[in-house]
Enzyme design. Structure first.
Site, short mmCIF file in Angstrom:
data_model
loop_
_atom_site.label_atom_id
_atom_site.label_comp_id
_atom_site.label_asym_id
_atom_site.label_seq_id
_atom_site.Cartn_x
_atom_site.Cartn_y
_atom_site.Cartn_z
N LYS A 1 0.83 -1.21 0.00
CA LYS A 1 0.00 0.00 0.00
C LYS A 1 0.87 1.26 0.00
CE LYS A 1 -4.56 -1.22 1.74
NZ LYS A 1 -5.51 -1.27 2.85
N1 GLU Z 1 -10.67 -5.09 4.54
C1 GLU Z 1 -9.83 -6.17 4.10
C2 GLU Z 1 -8.69 -5.62 3.28
O1 GLU Z 1 -8.77 -4.51 2.78
C3 GLU Z 1 -10.58 -7.20 3.30
C4 GLU Z 1 -11.27 -8.18 4.16
C5 GLU Z 1 -12.15 -9.18 3.46
O2 GLU Z 1 -12.36 -9.05 2.23
O3 GLU Z 1 -12.63 -10.08 4.13
O4 GLU Z 1 -7.70 -6.31 3.14
#
Ligand code: GLU
Length: 322
Positions: A252
């Site tokens: 990121k």
């Molecule tokens: N919020 C998580 C992420 O951005 C994804 C979680 C999910 O898809 O279960 O990595």
């Protein structure tokens, strides 16, 4: 065992970004695949902002995330669920687990856990050795006798748990051996991802979870929590990650692959969409809209191995300006 959604019911998927950093090309591909999977069969897409981790989330990135998704041509049904806005559903789930004797209070600090257990091979997470299991019957008792804040852990039985993935087939995970009893509420009061995702997938009626393959081992924890809470299991599709030429997953913090940066450079989103489609086994023109891919989309055509984003491909995308 609770049931999966019947195959004939309309598909409901979710886009679930965490505003911990800028979304990149790997996220774009996973989100597009989730969206195509629903939209190509007339299904629904819901948006969820996973922002419960106060230490890592940056609220100012939520808007950037939404603009990235819109830039890709993605839409969603209904207002987004922003997890931090109302934590009562997670509170209720924790209370239910405690009342059923399926969870217990835990006063261990991260440093204590790190000192007691080596990380599981290939997993940066520490295994919880079960220190507080069976010690107290209530959170109040844990707090008053330890003089510390208490979190909550979900008790996990020994032994392998089979998880079915629609792309990869079945795989066994031994959750107790890998991570031990699963934290559902931290000592600072924050609800853990594993609990929140299960509660939200259930209340948002998710039939199909399409996400990166790094979360496949989490599906085993989520399956156990779903069973304990009486929730249906969604179908899981763990799509291979996008990696660089060195085999590292995109980070990121890397600016050159960030969607916000590509947008700022006036890159044509249709080139990114076409790359995501073609690299996922979908017929696509060199530049196309997300909607145009729907007609012939089939998630099962997605290759099962990691996608290498070569420097040449990235340079080509960055040069595909409007
Ligand atoms: N919020 C998580 C992420 O951005 C994804 C979680 C999910 O898809 O279960 O990595």
């Amino acid at each position: 065992m609770s049931e999966r959604a019947p195959p004939s019911s309309p598909v409901v998927t979710r886009l679930a970004p965490s505003p911990t950093g800028l979304l990149h090309l790997g996220h774009a591909r996973s989100f597009l695949l989730a969206w195509w999977h629903a939209r190509s069969s007339g299904g629904r897409v819901v948006l969820r902002i996973e922002d419960l981790d106060r230490e890592r989330c940056k609220p100012e990135l939520v808007d950037t995330c939404l603009r990235d998704l819109e830039w890709l041509g993605l839409d969603w049904d209904g207002p987004p669920v922003v997890q931090s806005r109302d934590t009562s559903p997670y509170e209720r789930a924790c209370a239910e687990l405690l009342a059923a004797g399926l969870a217990y209070s835990c006063v261990c600090t991260r440093a204590e856990i790190a000192a007691l257990s080596a990380p599981h091979a290939g997993d940066s997470e520490q295994r919880y050795p079960g220190t507080c299991r069976g010690k107290w019957t209530t959170l109040e008792a844990a707090r008053s006798s330890s003089g510390r804040a208490a979190g909550i852990r979900f008790e996990v039985a020994n032994g392998p748990q089979l998880v079915r993935d629609e792309l990869h087939g079945e795989r066994a995970f031994d959750v107790q051996r890998e991570v031990g009893d699963v934290l559902v509420q931290r000592r600072d009061g924050a609800f853990a991802y594993q609990l929140a995702v299960v509660v939200d997938d259930s209340r948002q009626g998710i039939t199909d979870v399409v996400r990166g393959s790094d979360l496949w081992s989490s599906a085993a924890r989520q399956l156990l929590l779903q069973r304990a809470l009486g929730f249906a299991h969604p179908r899981w599709w763990h799509v291979p990650l996008v990696v660089d030429e060195g085999g590292e997953r995109l980070a990121k913090r890397r600016g050159d692959v960030a969607l916000a940066e590509l947008r700022a450079q006036r890159v044509d989103a249709r080139a990114v969409v076409a790359w995501a489609a073609a690299s996922s086994g979908q017929p696509a023109e060199p530049r196309c809209t997300a909607r145009e891919v729907c007609a012939r989309f089939d998630l099962r055509a997605c290759p099962r191995t990691a996608l290498v984003l070569s420097a040449a491909t990235l340079a080509g995308l960055r040069a595909a300006t409007q």
